[in-house]
Structures are given as structure tokens and as C-alpha cells.
Motif scaffolding. Structure first.
Motif, PDB file in Angstrom:
ATOM      1  N   ARG A  56      97.139   9.029 -26.216  1.00 56.60           N
ATOM      2  CA  ARG A  56      96.605   8.538 -24.933  1.00 56.60           C
ATOM      3  C   ARG A  56      95.260   7.898 -25.173  1.00 56.60           C
ATOM      4  O   ARG A  56      94.412   8.451 -25.866  1.00 56.60           O
ATOM      5  CB  ARG A  56      96.441   9.681 -23.938  1.00 56.60           C
TER       6      ARG A  56
ATOM      7  N   GLY B  20      98.979   6.123 -19.184  1.00 56.45           N
ATOM      8  CA  GLY B  20     100.191   6.620 -19.807  1.00 56.45           C
ATOM      9  C   GLY B  20     100.014   6.773 -21.300  1.00 56.45           C
ATOM     10  O   GLY B  20      99.003   6.383 -21.881  1.00 56.45           O
ATOM     11  N   TRP B  21     101.021   7.359 -21.923  1.00 54.96           N
ATOM     12  CA  TRP B  21     101.024   7.610 -23.363  1.00 54.96           C
ATOM     13  C   TRP B  21     101.599   6.399 -24.084  1.00 54.96           C
ATOM     14  O   TRP B  21     102.438   5.677 -23.537  1.00 54.96           O
ATOM     15  CB  TRP B  21     101.848   8.846 -23.671  1.00 54.96           C
ATOM     16  N   SER B  22     101.172   6.186 -25.319  1.00 58.86           N
ATOM     17  CA  SER B  22     101.655   5.049 -26.091  1.00 58.86           C
ATOM     18  C   SER B  22     101.801   5.442 -27.558  1.00 58.86           C
ATOM     19  O   SER B  22     101.540   6.579 -27.945  1.00 58.86           O
ATOM     20  CB  SER B  22     100.709   3.853 -25.942  1.00 58.86           C
TER      21      SER B  22
ATOM     22  N   ASP C  38     112.306  14.325 -23.439  1.00 61.66           N
ATOM     23  CA  ASP C  38     111.342  14.838 -22.454  1.00 61.66           C
ATOM     24  C   ASP C  38     109.969  14.210 -22.697  1.00 61.66           C
ATOM     25  O   ASP C  38     108.983  14.912 -22.920  1.00 61.66           O
ATOM     26  CB  ASP C  38     111.268  16.365 -22.547  1.00 61.66           C
TER      27      ASP C  38
ATOM     28  N   PRO D 280     106.444  12.199 -21.926  1.00 61.98           N
ATOM     29  CA  PRO D 280     105.508  12.127 -20.805  1.00 61.98           C
ATOM     30  C   PRO D 280     105.524  10.715 -20.218  1.00 61.98           C
ATOM     31  O   PRO D 280     106.259   9.838 -20.697  1.00 61.98           O
ATOM     32  CB  PRO D 280     104.163  12.440 -21.460  1.00 61.98           C
ATOM     33  N   ARG D 281     104.697  10.478 -19.216  1.00 66.63           N
ATOM     34  CA  ARG D 281     104.590   9.146 -18.622  1.00 66.63           C
ATOM     35  C   ARG D 281     104.090   8.178 -19.695  1.00 66.63           C
ATOM     36  O   ARG D 281     103.078   8.417 -20.346  1.00 66.63           O
ATOM     37  CB  ARG D 281     103.608   9.177 -17.459  1.00 66.63           C
ATOM     38  N   LEU D 282     104.836   7.088 -19.885  1.00 69.38           N
ATOM     39  CA  LEU D 282     104.531   6.106 -20.919  1.00 69.38           C
ATOM     40  C   LEU D 282     103.979   4.830 -20.307  1.00 69.38           C
ATOM     41  O   LEU D 282     104.249   4.517 -19.141  1.00 69.38           O
ATOM     42  CB  LEU D 282     105.804   5.767 -21.707  1.00 69.38           C
ATOM     43  N   THR D 283     103.242   4.059 -21.111  1.00 68.83           N
ATOM     44  CA  THR D 283     102.809   2.742 -20.665  1.00 68.83           C
ATOM     45  C   THR D 283     104.031   1.829 -20.589  1.00 68.83           C
ATOM     46  O   THR D 283     105.054   2.079 -21.245  1.00 68.83           O
ATOM     47  CB  THR D 283     101.774   2.131 -21.628  1.00 68.83           C
TER      48      THR D 283
ATOM     49  N   ILE E 233     107.428   1.804 -23.050  1.00 69.40           N
ATOM     50  CA  ILE E 233     108.795   1.958 -22.542  1.00 69.40           C
ATOM     51  C   ILE E 233     109.665   0.811 -23.044  1.00 69.40           C
ATOM     52  O   ILE E 233     110.769   1.026 -23.550  1.00 69.40           O
ATOM     53  CB  ILE E 233     108.820   2.016 -20.999  1.00 69.40           C
TER      54      ILE E 233
ATOM     55  N   PRO F 127     113.306   0.681 -18.244  1.00 70.94           N
ATOM     56  CA  PRO F 127     112.782   0.897 -16.904  1.00 70.94           C
ATOM     57  C   PRO F 127     113.718   0.306 -15.860  1.00 70.94           C
ATOM     58  O   PRO F 127     114.280  -0.757 -16.058  1.00 70.94           O
ATOM     59  CB  PRO F 127     111.440   0.164 -16.909  1.00 70.94           C
TER      60      PRO F 127
END
Length: 170
Positions: free
Chosen positions: A37, A43-45, A125, A127-130, A134, A146
Motif C-alpha cells: 500500500r 487500494g493495494w498494488s 481473498d 484486499p481492495r486493489l487499485t 485489478i 472489474p
């Protein structure tokens, strides 16, 4: 037209791209994915960055991986993705490389400035990604593409019952 003038015109009108390198690193024991992050991103990348002038893409991917996470993998141990390049709409071309490391043998080390968190995550599972992450992971079947938002259909009355009819309309 003289070749020097032709070359100058091409340089002026040709699209310009920044070229980066991305490291997709999996834990060799669990298959978990290494993500990070950054304070400027929502988001995570993946570990990634721009290549230095004349730097080989695998070398750049290994360098960015180490700088951002503390995980060291030799460039020769990275495998080019297929496709190897992902073009983003903002004028960036990412060269993508895959590698594995035993997470238990690769201590994570971040500077707290450019990177604020790093961790291993199960692919099913995440986490929220950039948005770019994605898109990139979806190219390699590591994340679902997406969903494109669809306009909501207006409910209509059915012909005899007055019930809602969400079927196809002309």
C-alpha cells in the motif's frame, strides 16, 4: 523531406510512453500474493516502478521489489508474463514478471514513506486493489475483471398481472 527533418517530425507527433516493471510475487508455500500500500493510492498494488534509462525490465522489476518490500529475487529468477506488457490508458507500459519466494524466508521491510504497508494475501481473498492492479491481475487470471456498471432497467408493469417485468425490451 530530409531524414533529419523526418525524424524530428516523428519525435514530435509520436505517442510517448513511460515504461515500468511490475513484480507479481507468490509465496512458494501457500501461493499467497505479495501486495503493498502506498499513501497516495486508494487500494493495494503490486511492487512496481519506472525503469531507469537503459535498465533491463527484469532488473528493474527485481530492483523495485527490493526497494519497496525488502524481498530480494535475482532478475534471472523472474519469469516474463505472457503477455509481457500491459498498456495502461495513462501512457504507461508495464512489463510484468513473475517470481516465487518462501515468505517465511523473506522478511518484509518497508520505509514507511513511499510504502506504508506490505503483506501476503490469498488470491481468493484479496484486499481492495487499485484499478490498474485489478486490470493487470485479471490479465493473468489472478483477479476477477472489474464489473462494468450497467444502467438500471426501469421496471414496467406486466400485461395482465400488474407485476414487475424486468425482461428484455426493444
Amino acid at each position: 523531406m530530409p531524414s533529419s527533418l523526418r525524424r524530428a517530425v516523428v519525435i514530435l507527433v509520436a505517442p510517448k510512453y513511460l515504461v515500468g516493471a511490475v513484480a507479481v510475487i507468490r509465496d512458494s508455500e501457500s501461493g499467497n500474493l505479495l501486495l503493498l500500500r502506498q499513501p497516495s493510492k486508494a487500494g493495494w498494488s503490486l511492487p512496481a516502478g519506472l525503469l531507469k534509462r537503459h535498465e533491463e525490465p527484469a532488473v528493474g522489476a527485481a530492483r523495485e521489489l527490493f526497494e519497496e518490500t525488502g524481498v530480494r529475487i535475482a532478475p534471472d529468477d523472474l519469469t516474463p508474463g505472457v503477455p509481457n506488457a500491459i498498456v495502461h490508458p495513462v501512457g504507461v507500459v508495464d512489463t510484468v514478471f513473475f517470481g516465487t519466494v518462501a515468505a517465511t524466508q523473506a522478511p518484509l521491510d518497508i520505509d514507511g514513506g513511499e510504502i506504508v504497508d506490505v503483506g501476503w494475501f490469498p488470491v481468493d481473498d484479496l484486499p481492495r486493489l487499485t484499478a490498474n492492479t485489478i486490470k493487470l491481475l485479471a490479465c493473468y487470471d489472478l483477479a476477477p475483471e472489474p464489473a462494468t456498471p450497467q444502467p438500471a432497467a426501469e421496471p414496467t408493469a406486466g400485461p395482465e398481472t400488474g407485476t414487475r417485468d424486468d425482461g428484455d425490451r426493444p
